[in-house]
Design a protein around this motif. Sequence first.
Motif, PDB file in Angstrom:
ATOM      1  N   GLY A 460     -16.013  24.209 -37.035  1.00  0.00           N
ATOM      2  CA  GLY A 460     -15.170  24.180 -35.845  1.00  0.00           C
ATOM      3  C   GLY A 460     -14.429  22.866 -35.686  1.00  0.00           C
ATOM      4  O   GLY A 460     -13.391  22.807 -35.013  1.00  0.00           O
ATOM      5  N   ARG A 461     -14.940  21.798 -36.290  1.00  0.00           N
ATOM      6  CA  ARG A 461     -14.297  20.493 -36.165  1.00  0.00           C
ATOM      7  C   ARG A 461     -13.461  20.143 -37.390  1.00  0.00           C
ATOM      8  O   ARG A 461     -12.443  19.472 -37.270  1.00  0.00           O
ATOM      9  CB  ARG A 461     -15.353  19.409 -35.928  1.00  0.00           C
ATOM     10  CG  ARG A 461     -16.185  19.653 -34.687  1.00  0.00           C
ATOM     11  CD  ARG A 461     -17.187  18.549 -34.426  1.00  0.00           C
ATOM     12  NE  ARG A 461     -18.152  18.958 -33.402  1.00  0.00           N
ATOM     13  CZ  ARG A 461     -19.014  18.159 -32.821  1.00  0.00           C
ATOM     14  NH1 ARG A 461     -19.059  16.886 -33.165  1.00  0.00           N
ATOM     15  NH2 ARG A 461     -19.849  18.604 -31.896  1.00  0.00           N
ATOM     16  N   ARG A 462     -13.904  20.601 -38.559  1.00  0.00           N
ATOM     17  CA  ARG A 462     -13.207  20.219 -39.787  1.00  0.00           C
ATOM     18  C   ARG A 462     -12.192  21.267 -40.235  1.00  0.00           C
ATOM     19  O   ARG A 462     -11.368  20.987 -41.101  1.00  0.00           O
ATOM     20  CB  ARG A 462     -14.209  19.979 -40.920  1.00  0.00           C
ATOM     21  CG  ARG A 462     -15.309  18.975 -40.646  1.00  0.00           C
ATOM     22  CD  ARG A 462     -14.882  17.721 -39.938  1.00  0.00           C
ATOM     23  NE  ARG A 462     -13.705  17.068 -40.487  1.00  0.00           N
ATOM     24  CZ  ARG A 462     -13.129  16.015 -39.974  1.00  0.00           C
ATOM     25  NH1 ARG A 462     -13.602  15.472 -38.864  1.00  0.00           N
ATOM     26  NH2 ARG A 462     -12.057  15.482 -40.536  1.00  0.00           N
ATOM     27  N   PHE A 463     -12.240  22.485 -39.669  1.00  0.00           N
ATOM     28  CA  PHE A 463     -11.249  23.514 -39.962  1.00  0.00           C
ATOM     29  C   PHE A 463     -10.407  23.756 -38.720  1.00  0.00           C
ATOM     30  O   PHE A 463     -10.892  23.658 -37.586  1.00  0.00           O
ATOM     31  CB  PHE A 463     -11.906  24.833 -40.359  1.00  0.00           C
ATOM     32  CG  PHE A 463     -12.409  24.878 -41.785  1.00  0.00           C
ATOM     33  CD1 PHE A 463     -12.368  23.761 -42.598  1.00  0.00           C
ATOM     34  CD2 PHE A 463     -12.934  26.050 -42.314  1.00  0.00           C
ATOM     35  CE1 PHE A 463     -12.843  23.799 -43.903  1.00  0.00           C
ATOM     36  CE2 PHE A 463     -13.405  26.106 -43.612  1.00  0.00           C
ATOM     37  CZ  PHE A 463     -13.360  24.966 -44.405  1.00  0.00           C
ATOM     38  N   GLY A 464      -9.144  24.090 -38.917  1.00  0.00           N
ATOM     39  CA  GLY A 464      -8.275  24.528 -37.825  1.00  0.00           C
ATOM     40  C   GLY A 464      -7.742  25.911 -38.148  1.00  0.00           C
ATOM     41  O   GLY A 464      -7.489  26.219 -39.324  1.00  0.00           O
ATOM     42  N   TYR A 465      -7.605  26.749 -37.129  1.00  0.00           N
ATOM     43  CA  TYR A 465      -7.148  28.127 -37.369  1.00  0.00           C
ATOM     44  C   TYR A 465      -6.128  28.530 -36.322  1.00  0.00           C
ATOM     45  O   TYR A 465      -6.303  28.271 -35.122  1.00  0.00           O
ATOM     46  CB  TYR A 465      -8.336  29.090 -37.318  1.00  0.00           C
ATOM     47  CG  TYR A 465      -7.939  30.553 -37.494  1.00  0.00           C
ATOM     48  CD1 TYR A 465      -7.736  31.085 -38.764  1.00  0.00           C
ATOM     49  CD2 TYR A 465      -7.753  31.380 -36.390  1.00  0.00           C
ATOM     50  CE1 TYR A 465      -7.365  32.411 -38.927  1.00  0.00           C
ATOM     51  CE2 TYR A 465      -7.382  32.711 -36.554  1.00  0.00           C
ATOM     52  CZ  TYR A 465      -7.188  33.218 -37.815  1.00  0.00           C
ATOM     53  OH  TYR A 465      -6.817  34.539 -37.982  1.00  0.00           O
ATOM     54  N   ILE A 466      -5.047  29.150 -36.783  1.00  0.00           N
ATOM     55  CA  ILE A 466      -4.029  29.708 -35.894  1.00  0.00           C
ATOM     56  C   ILE A 466      -3.767  31.134 -36.346  1.00  0.00           C
ATOM     57  O   ILE A 466      -3.401  31.370 -37.502  1.00  0.00           O
ATOM     58  CB  ILE A 466      -2.715  28.900 -35.955  1.00  0.00           C
ATOM     59  CG1 ILE A 466      -2.985  27.421 -35.662  1.00  0.00           C
ATOM     60  CG2 ILE A 466      -1.691  29.467 -34.983  1.00  0.00           C
ATOM     61  CD1 ILE A 466      -1.837  26.536 -36.024  1.00  0.00           C
ATOM     62  N   GLY A 467      -3.976  32.079 -35.437  1.00  0.00           N
ATOM     63  CA  GLY A 467      -3.767  33.475 -35.765  1.00  0.00           C
ATOM     64  C   GLY A 467      -2.455  34.005 -35.206  1.00  0.00           C
ATOM     65  O   GLY A 467      -1.673  33.278 -34.591  1.00  0.00           O
ATOM     66  N   GLY A 847       0.675  33.039 -38.264  1.00  0.00           N
ATOM     67  CA  GLY A 847       0.993  32.329 -37.034  1.00  0.00           C
ATOM     68  C   GLY A 847       2.475  32.047 -36.915  1.00  0.00           C
ATOM     69  O   GLY A 847       3.232  32.152 -37.895  1.00  0.00           O
ATOM     70  N   LEU A 848       2.909  31.696 -35.709  1.00  0.00           N
ATOM     71  CA  LEU A 848       4.312  31.395 -35.417  1.00  0.00           C
ATOM     72  C   LEU A 848       5.218  32.589 -35.703  1.00  0.00           C
ATOM     73  O   LEU A 848       6.422  32.423 -35.950  1.00  0.00           O
ATOM     74  CB  LEU A 848       4.794  30.173 -36.213  1.00  0.00           C
ATOM     75  CG  LEU A 848       3.934  28.910 -36.143  1.00  0.00           C
ATOM     76  CD1 LEU A 848       4.589  27.778 -36.921  1.00  0.00           C
ATOM     77  CD2 LEU A 848       3.697  28.498 -34.711  1.00  0.00           C
ATOM     78  N   ASN A 849       4.645  33.804 -35.642  1.00  0.00           N
ATOM     79  CA  ASN A 849       5.433  34.990 -36.006  1.00  0.00           C
ATOM     80  C   ASN A 849       6.473  35.374 -34.965  1.00  0.00           C
ATOM     81  O   ASN A 849       7.341  36.190 -35.226  1.00  0.00           O
ATOM     82  CB  ASN A 849       4.513  36.183 -36.284  1.00  0.00           C
ATOM     83  CG  ASN A 849       3.567  36.476 -35.138  1.00  0.00           C
ATOM     84  OD1 ASN A 849       3.663  35.852 -34.081  1.00  0.00           O
ATOM     85  ND2 ASN A 849       2.637  37.375 -35.344  1.00  0.00           N
ATOM     86  N   SER A 850       6.382  34.804 -33.755  1.00  0.00           N
ATOM     87  CA  SER A 850       7.361  35.151 -32.727  1.00  0.00           C
ATOM     88  C   SER A 850       8.559  34.199 -32.710  1.00  0.00           C
ATOM     89  O   SER A 850       9.503  34.398 -31.952  1.00  0.00           O
ATOM     90  CB  SER A 850       6.697  35.147 -31.342  1.00  0.00           C
ATOM     91  OG  SER A 850       6.289  33.843 -30.995  1.00  0.00           O
ATOM     92  N   LEU A 851       8.506  33.167 -33.559  1.00  0.00           N
ATOM     93  CA  LEU A 851       9.610  32.210 -33.612  1.00  0.00           C
ATOM     94  C   LEU A 851      10.748  32.771 -34.465  1.00  0.00           C
ATOM     95  O   LEU A 851      10.525  33.591 -35.380  1.00  0.00           O
ATOM     96  CB  LEU A 851       9.146  30.880 -34.197  1.00  0.00           C
ATOM     97  CG  LEU A 851       8.526  29.864 -33.221  1.00  0.00           C
ATOM     98  CD1 LEU A 851       7.268  30.410 -32.578  1.00  0.00           C
ATOM     99  CD2 LEU A 851       8.228  28.558 -33.947  1.00  0.00           C
ATOM    100  N   ASP A 852      11.956  32.333 -34.170  1.00  0.00           N
ATOM    101  CA  ASP A 852      13.090  32.775 -34.990  1.00  0.00           C
ATOM    102  C   ASP A 852      12.982  32.166 -36.380  1.00  0.00           C
ATOM    103  O   ASP A 852      12.241  31.199 -36.621  1.00  0.00           O
ATOM    104  CB  ASP A 852      14.404  32.372 -34.331  1.00  0.00           C
ATOM    105  CG  ASP A 852      14.560  30.867 -34.205  1.00  0.00           C
ATOM    106  OD1 ASP A 852      15.003  30.220 -35.167  1.00  0.00           O
ATOM    107  OD2 ASP A 852      14.186  30.323 -33.131  1.00  0.00           O
ATOM    108  N   GLY A 853      13.734  32.732 -37.327  1.00  0.00           N
ATOM    109  CA  GLY A 853      13.617  32.339 -38.723  1.00  0.00           C
ATOM    110  C   GLY A 853      13.870  30.870 -38.977  1.00  0.00           C
ATOM    111  O   GLY A 853      13.136  30.219 -39.728  1.00  0.00           O
TER     112      GLY A 853
END
Length: 923
Positions: A460-467, A847-853
């Motif tokens: 939880g401290r050494r990994f970061g996750y964005i879904g 992640g960031l799938n809602s951002l424009d290209g």
Amino acid sequence: MSADKSTAERNLPLDKNLLRYIWRHTKRDQAWVLTIILLSMPTYFMVFDLPKQIINRPIQGEGFESATDTANFMQLEIGLPSWLFGGGSFEIFGGFDLERIDYLVALSLAFLALVCINGLFKFYINTYKGRLGERMLRRIRYQLVDRVLRFPIGQFRRVKGSEIASMVKDEVEPFGEFIGDAIVQPFFLGGQALIAFTFIFLQNVWLGFLTMITITIQVGIIPILRRRVLELGRRRQITARQLSGRIGEIVDGITAVHVNDTSNYERAEVTGRLGRIFNIRYELFQRKFFVKFVSNFLAQFTPFLFYMIGGYFAIRGTLDIGQLIAAIAAYKELPSPINGLIMWDQKRVDINIKYGQIVEHFNIDDMTEAEVQAPTTETIPPLQGPIEIAKLGVIDETGSELLDNVSLTLGMHEIVAAVGPPNSGVETLPAVLARLQDPTSGRVLIDGKSIDDFQESITGRRFGYIGPESFLPQETLGNTLLYPLKRVPVIEPELDAATTAFRNRNIREARIAGNIDLDMHSDWIDYSAAGVAGPEEVHNRLMEVLQVVELDDMVYELALRQTLDPNENAELCTEIVSARGTFRTRLEKLDLAQYVDPFDRDAYNGQATVAENILFGTVSDDVLGVENLVKDEHMRRVLADTGLDRFLFDMGIELAETAIELFADLSPDNPFFEQLNFMSSDEMEEYPQILSRIARGEFDKANELSRQKLLLLSFRYTEPRNRLGLLKENEEKLILKARQQFQADLPESLRNKINFYDKDTYNAVSSIQDNILLGRIAYGYSEVTEQVQKEIHLMLVELGLKDDIFRAGLSFNIGSAGKRLTEPQRQKIALARTLLKQPDLLIVNKGLNSLDGRTQERLVGKLVELARGADGRRPFGLFWALMTPSLAKKFDRVVVFENGAIVEDGVPKDVAEADGAFAALVS
């Protein structure tokens, strides 16, 4: 309880037997309160015996045949009937002699004292039971939440959050009352019933047998009748929980309801559920009150027998009046404990049913071991890698194979892109690496150690996750960003002696209830994990990560809309007030001053409404909103004195006529109503009726409600926006006169509710931007608005107020699930707070799938450079499952998935030239 023992207990499933669970955690408390109950029994018996002595002796004169006779006070004895040990009596205390009147007074006072003592016993016992029950309720709720935090991730796809919340909050609520009574109540009520039974038997054996027979019938019949009631209660609970879950689904899926016109289907579906609940509850009420009728009848049947049979014995002389009255009084006390025992048994069965359902929902297989989430204050060193994925297989709940025998080795600081068509497994591997998906076969090793053996304090401290989803709880923006750094208390708060004692009591109570004993009022932020020394530096770090994800401008925009408390931000508020003149000069140099109409005490502000011009300030209480302002006595008196009420009345008629003529035929959702700021579509239907009754110049003829409605339209009017030419110079002067009179005669009750505009005072109710402008930007000039806001930002930077304003922006409340922000903003915040904790490996799963290209490409490029150690920063690993395969060319390595397997792996340029699956994806 030791930490090891507590952890081992948390790993055990919930005890299926509630009484055993209660006894295990409360046996010492139960033993103590049982001791108190036993101590209360002698005085409880004496309360029954004293009335008989009072009636028979001082009142009826038994033992006082002559005026000089005395009786021994406090000679407590229990009379035995002839059939028990041959009669006689058993003396408890010898006492002392008193005359008849003194004896009556002494016995009466003794009776009152015993009543008080019994009351105090009950008070102590009930209070102790209440604390015991609430403490156990706290324990149960904490255990349930603890288990939710250790549920396997897949379990959350099978349960609804609203149902879980309902069970934790509502369905365990009745446990608190029962837990306090679970073991104590049968002894307490049983002891009282036994005392009453014994006393009645001692008065007359036949009355004792009659009591026993009727009570036996009551105890036998009532539980049988209540079985159906309990079943109905269980069904009511289940249907209510399902309704809660369904309403939660409607709220979560409200967009689908609107775009598919299924609102009436949802209404009908809810109606069906409410109908089932109604039928269950109606039958429940019928049966419950029938049981109550039977119980009350049986309870009153015994006194009937006492009066008839006991009266017969009294007439025959085999039972004296004192004994009969004492027996009746004792019986009056008997139904309460007997009914209490019956109710206790009913509640026991009911609670056991509910507890069984709770156990069924919270005893989950494959739950995370408690040791995995154990808090630790130790510094977690960086992970070195490599990450070895060996023969990994994942099969979902439907039997679909998501990953098939996947093997892969990743360097801890390697920069890797994963691409593939939908359902190819590209989304599954990042979830496995983040421990959000359990593999069916194979394993993941980090530096030769299985990832399953790592505590969450490491991953939880050494990994970061964005879904792909970015859920943010309702909080301020600053606390939302700092959330990943809150693992354990870091800095103890500085408290005074009283607060420290209160805090220590809370911690001690938490330990007794089996809760975690970490103090929420401590500073939980792990500053070292963010790469800063303490609270003084964390804001600069927040600004840094927000610049990376391109949200720094948004924070400043939010800050300008925030309000400040001058008592807490005195220096900043003073600086803002001082900057007003500077900013006005700046606008004049840029030829923008003409677009900002200042609030001048002696001038009408054309960009503000009529109400705002009269009020010339902001209100701190909704009671003085414009809808209520037209009703305010002081305001109406000012309008009448200046003659403005009649003008605004006629003006309101003209506004209503114009609005009805132009907009009456439009649908309520027509966008033109957005321009009609003085009348809403809902109000449109009210005004034709008003206009049919009155006309211009008929102020005196109109009723009060009509006057208020028409004044309201005028109060909302803004000349530059509505452009009807209704306000001329003379009318504006009249409004200024009303403004002066309104302030001059302001009642005391309104003084603290209105913050008047003053060039030398900060307005606590207005936003930072409004305080700087102390005016209004001209309506209809959007480019000017943006330019003015930009100039405000530049000026604040020049004045050295950038950090202070940034802090104000961080206090912005993002709303429930962060819905006051857009989805792209929420995804950027999720990325920013992950970067804040400086992970060794950043895992991004679509992640960031809602951002424009363009924005996606720009942010991906930034993150890749950061991962490589740009600007001398510490490098980190990056594993990104991309939505846009062409972006993989920015990475050092690309892994291509198809049908749950890796089909290509290598340098993006080389893999693209192979003209295989990757080339097909990017073409």
